[in-house]
Design a protein around this motif. Structure first.
Motif, mmCIF file in Angstrom:
data_model
loop_
_atom_site.group_PDB
_atom_site.id
_atom_site.type_symbol
_atom_site.label_atom_id
_atom_site.label_comp_id
_atom_site.label_asym_id
_atom_site.label_seq_id
_atom_site.Cartn_x
_atom_site.Cartn_y
_atom_site.Cartn_z
ATOM 1 N N ASP A 1 4.765 -7.797 15.934
ATOM 2 C CA ASP A 1 3.941 -6.629 16.334
ATOM 3 C C ASP A 1 3.649 -7.264 17.463
ATOM 4 O O ASP A 1 1.790 -7.708 18.168
ATOM 5 N N SER B 1 6.758 -3.960 14.011
ATOM 6 C CA SER B 1 5.596 -3.336 14.149
ATOM 7 C C SER B 1 5.028 -1.908 15.160
ATOM 8 O O SER B 1 5.102 -2.450 16.757
ATOM 9 N N TRP C 1 4.226 3.477 7.696
ATOM 10 C CA TRP C 1 3.034 3.078 7.135
ATOM 11 C C TRP C 1 2.301 4.220 7.493
ATOM 12 O O TRP C 1 1.184 4.104 8.169
ATOM 13 N N LYS D 1 -1.709 5.549 6.551
ATOM 14 C CA LYS D 1 -2.916 4.262 5.903
ATOM 15 C C LYS D 1 -3.708 5.264 5.397
ATOM 16 O O LYS D 1 -4.044 6.377 5.917
ATOM 17 N N THR E 1 -0.310 6.955 11.069
ATOM 18 C CA THR E 1 0.839 6.213 10.695
ATOM 19 C C THR E 1 0.938 5.044 11.275
ATOM 20 O O THR E 1 0.325 4.777 12.679
ATOM 21 N N TRP F 1 5.306 3.574 2.875
ATOM 22 C CA TRP F 1 4.291 2.586 2.334
ATOM 23 C C TRP F 1 3.010 3.111 2.395
ATOM 24 O O TRP F 1 2.404 2.789 3.777
ATOM 25 N N THR F 2 2.336 3.448 1.708
ATOM 26 C CA THR F 2 0.941 3.579 1.609
ATOM 27 C C THR F 2 -0.097 3.141 1.327
ATOM 28 O O THR F 2 -0.078 2.299 -0.263
ATOM 29 N N THR G 1 -6.879 -2.735 7.709
ATOM 30 C CA THR G 1 -7.419 -4.106 7.140
ATOM 31 C C THR G 1 -9.025 -4.632 6.205
ATOM 32 O O THR G 1 -9.459 -3.767 6.713
ATOM 33 N N LYS H 1 -2.681 -6.607 10.661
ATOM 34 C CA LYS H 1 -2.630 -6.222 9.382
ATOM 35 C C LYS H 1 -3.304 -6.909 8.670
ATOM 36 O O LYS H 1 -3.301 -7.773 8.707
ATOM 37 N N TYR I 1 -1.427 -7.306 2.456
ATOM 38 C CA TYR I 1 -0.585 -6.592 1.457
ATOM 39 C C TYR I 1 0.479 -5.814 1.867
ATOM 40 O O TYR I 1 1.886 -5.933 1.929
ATOM 41 N N LEU I 2 0.628 -6.120 3.448
ATOM 42 C CA LEU I 2 1.347 -5.357 4.317
ATOM 43 C C LEU I 2 2.267 -6.832 4.674
ATOM 44 O O LEU I 2 4.123 -6.145 4.248
ATOM 45 N N ARG J 1 4.918 -7.486 1.260
ATOM 46 C CA ARG J 1 5.796 -6.802 0.792
ATOM 47 C C ARG J 1 7.060 -7.325 1.532
ATOM 48 O O ARG J 1 8.163 -7.277 1.835
#
Length: 264
Positions: free
Chosen positions: A43, A101, A127, A129, A145, A180-181, A185, A199, A202-203, A206
């Protein structure tokens, strides 16, 4: 952890599955043995700290994240991205992959840098948000996003790992899509301190479950508060995190201690 980093810089903290380093990645990455990393998650700086304003908790706040995120020229931005991606490329195993990212401020440079450094982009994850900060200027659409690029080596012999069946299972037995939705944090993940670009777990869960296996070694060259490390260790992977800010590494250490079930 086996000794794969050959440097006079001692780890900021370590245990048998993880190492944190207080260093500039540009210096430390060349000190890591080539071909030892299974997956990189990065990131990197988005270069959006330009003195503007945003909204947090219903209050007007500065968008400036720190000196490390200060706006630079297009040439400098792209040179930086090519350099750190090139260094990471040398560390990956032949079948290893890299996830990066970003936002519109840096992701187009990142995508081009990946291809220039010999990578093939596998997916362009969006992603979305569910609770983005509002657009205070009201002169464009709300930014809701981020993009996460997943890439492998652009080589015929490269056979990257993808846990297709698990991703399908987690998606109600349907093929998982590249949008991904989820929320930003949550506060419970910031109990040891805040990182401005942290971040959600859960992100990373995955990402890590999709592209690595138990025992794999994951590297985050801009680790911040080490969400990558927390999730990696929770899922029986190993981890190396590098950051230039001691403040964030202190947060990382506390979060990883908690994950490992050990007291300070």
């Amino acid at each position: 952890m086996e000794k794969i980093i050959h440097s006079n810089i001692k780890p900021f903290w370590q245990n048998d599955k993880a190492m944190l380093y207080h260093a500039d990645s540009m210096y430390l990455l060349p000190k890591i043995d080539p071909g030892t990393i299974d997956m990189v998650f990065a990131d990197p700086p988005y270069f959006l700290s330009d003195g503007g304003i945003s909204c947090s908790g219903g209050k007007q706040v500065s968008v400036d994240k720190g000196k490390w995120d200060s706006v630079v020229s297009l040439r400098e931005k792209h040179s930086f991205n090519r350099r750190w991606i090139r260094l990471c490329s040398k560390l990956l195993k032949p079948d290893g992959t890299i996830w990066i990212s970003g936002t519109m401020h840096n992701i187009y440079s990142v995508g081009m840098a990946l291809e220039q450094e010999g990578f093939r982009i596998l997916n362009n994850i969006t992603w979305e948000k569910t609770n983005p900060p509002p657009n205070l200027a009201c002169r464009c659409f709300t930014h809701s996003t981020e993009t996460i690029l997943w890439a492998c080596r652009n080589e015929k012999k490269s056979k990257h790992f993808f846990n297709y069946l698990l991703m399908k299972e987690l998606n109600n037995n349907k093929q998982m899509k590249d949008v991904w939705t989820g929320s930003l944090t949550p506060q419970k993940e910031k109990q040891f301190g805040k990182h401005p670009t942290q971040k959600p777990e859960y992100l990373l869960e995955r990402i890590i479950l999709a592209s690595t296996q138990e025992g794999d070694l994951i590297l985050d060259p801009f680790t911040g508060s080490s969400t990558t490390g927390v999730v990696a260790l929770r899922n029986r992977r190993r981890f190396i995190g590098i950051d230039m800010e001691k403040e964030f590494l202190e947060i990382s250490k506390k979060r990883i201690f908690t994950t490992c079930g050990r007291s300070m």
